[in-house]
Scaffold this motif. Structure first.
Motif, mmCIF file in Angstrom:
data_model
loop_
_atom_site.group_PDB
_atom_site.id
_atom_site.type_symbol
_atom_site.label_atom_id
_atom_site.label_comp_id
_atom_site.label_asym_id
_atom_site.label_seq_id
_atom_site.Cartn_x
_atom_site.Cartn_y
_atom_site.Cartn_z
ATOM 1 N N ASN A 29 19.665 25.916 44.937
ATOM 2 C CA ASN A 29 20.071 25.080 43.117
ATOM 3 C C ASN A 29 21.832 26.275 43.237
ATOM 4 O OD1 ASN A 29 19.982 26.295 40.171
ATOM 5 N ND2 ASN A 29 18.441 24.696 40.285
ATOM 6 N N ILE A 30 22.800 25.030 42.634
ATOM 7 C CA ILE A 30 23.717 25.583 42.735
ATOM 8 C C ILE A 30 24.226 26.475 41.805
ATOM 9 C CG2 ILE A 30 25.897 25.252 41.699
ATOM 10 C CD1 ILE A 30 25.516 21.926 43.272
ATOM 11 N N ASP A 73 25.551 17.457 48.167
ATOM 12 C CA ASP A 73 25.264 18.104 46.207
ATOM 13 C C ASP A 73 24.902 17.214 45.420
ATOM 14 O OD1 ASP A 73 28.009 18.565 44.676
ATOM 15 O OD2 ASP A 73 28.509 18.138 46.760
ATOM 16 N N ASP A 74 24.139 17.165 44.369
ATOM 17 C CA ASP A 74 24.222 16.880 43.204
ATOM 18 C C ASP A 74 23.492 17.428 41.867
ATOM 19 O OD1 ASP A 74 23.630 14.303 41.705
ATOM 20 O OD2 ASP A 74 22.272 13.162 41.855
ATOM 21 N N HIS A 75 24.359 18.234 40.961
ATOM 22 C CA HIS A 75 24.767 19.641 40.343
ATOM 23 C C HIS A 75 23.509 19.076 39.416
ATOM 24 C CE1 HIS A 75 25.327 22.824 39.079
ATOM 25 N NE2 HIS A 75 25.200 22.781 38.090
ATOM 26 N N PRO A 76 22.410 19.570 39.663
ATOM 27 C CA PRO A 76 21.916 21.820 40.107
ATOM 28 C C PRO A 76 21.870 21.496 41.713
ATOM 29 C CG PRO A 76 20.001 21.410 38.455
ATOM 30 C CD PRO A 76 20.956 19.653 38.918
ATOM 31 N N TRP A 77 21.637 20.314 42.574
ATOM 32 C CA TRP A 77 21.008 20.364 43.446
ATOM 33 C C TRP A 77 22.157 20.160 44.568
ATOM 34 C CZ3 TRP A 77 17.377 23.054 43.199
ATOM 35 C CH2 TRP A 77 15.767 22.551 42.024
ATOM 36 N N ALA A 78 21.890 21.075 45.537
ATOM 37 C CA ALA A 78 22.938 21.481 46.966
ATOM 38 C C ALA A 78 21.783 20.650 48.216
ATOM 39 C CB ALA A 78 23.854 22.447 47.229
ATOM 40 N N GLN A 79 22.167 20.597 49.468
ATOM 41 C CA GLN A 79 21.415 19.550 50.115
ATOM 42 C C GLN A 79 21.795 19.784 51.549
ATOM 43 O OE1 GLN A 79 19.120 15.921 49.950
ATOM 44 N NE2 GLN A 79 17.091 17.236 51.083
#
Length: 137
Positions: A11-12, A116-122
């Motif tokens: 989670n960014i 990433d696609d806020h709020p996630w980074a993978q």
């Protein structure tokens, strides 16, 4: 042959909160100089570091250890080729573990991809063993 696969989702906003709370103490404990320099050049420092956090978690899973057994955050570091492709570098215990996993006569290759696609980074990490080239006759 595939030796290990790992993935992680970070989670960014959580990484940003950790940066706000612990600042350089967190940065220097977890990330290499190269990773920190890359993040400092980016508008979204937290997003850049979150992807690298996820890559370290994914790599530790691919190594079959998680973040246990003596592995250090800084034993795994992500840099980028001139094309932008991310590359995972292993040192210390992580490199030792990789050597233990690699069958004789093979070379280990660590593949990593980040998104990433806020709020996630993978991140996904695949560790591959390829037969070493036979020496020329």
């Amino acid at each position: 042959m595939i030796l290990g696969i790992g993935t992680d989702l970070a989670n960014i906003d959580r990484i940003q909160a950790t940066l706000n709370r612990f600042g350089d103490r967190f940065r220097n404990r977890v990330f290499s100089r190269t990773e920190l320099a890359k993040a400092a050049r980016r508008r979204d420092e937290a997003g850049t570091l979150a992807k690298r956090w996820a890559a370290k978690e994914a790599c530790s899973k691919a190594l079959g250890t998680g973040l246990a057994m003596g592995i250090s955050w800084r034993d795994m570091a992500v840099s980028n080729l001139p094309t932008g492709q991310p590359v995972m570098h292993l040192t210390g215990w992580a490199a030792d573990r990789l050597a233990q996993m690699t069958p004789p006569g093979h070379l280990a290759i660590v593949h990593v991809t980040l998104t990433d696609d806020h709020p996630w980074a993978q991140a996904f990490v695949v560790i591959e063993a390829r037969p070493a080239a036979a020496p020329p006759a």
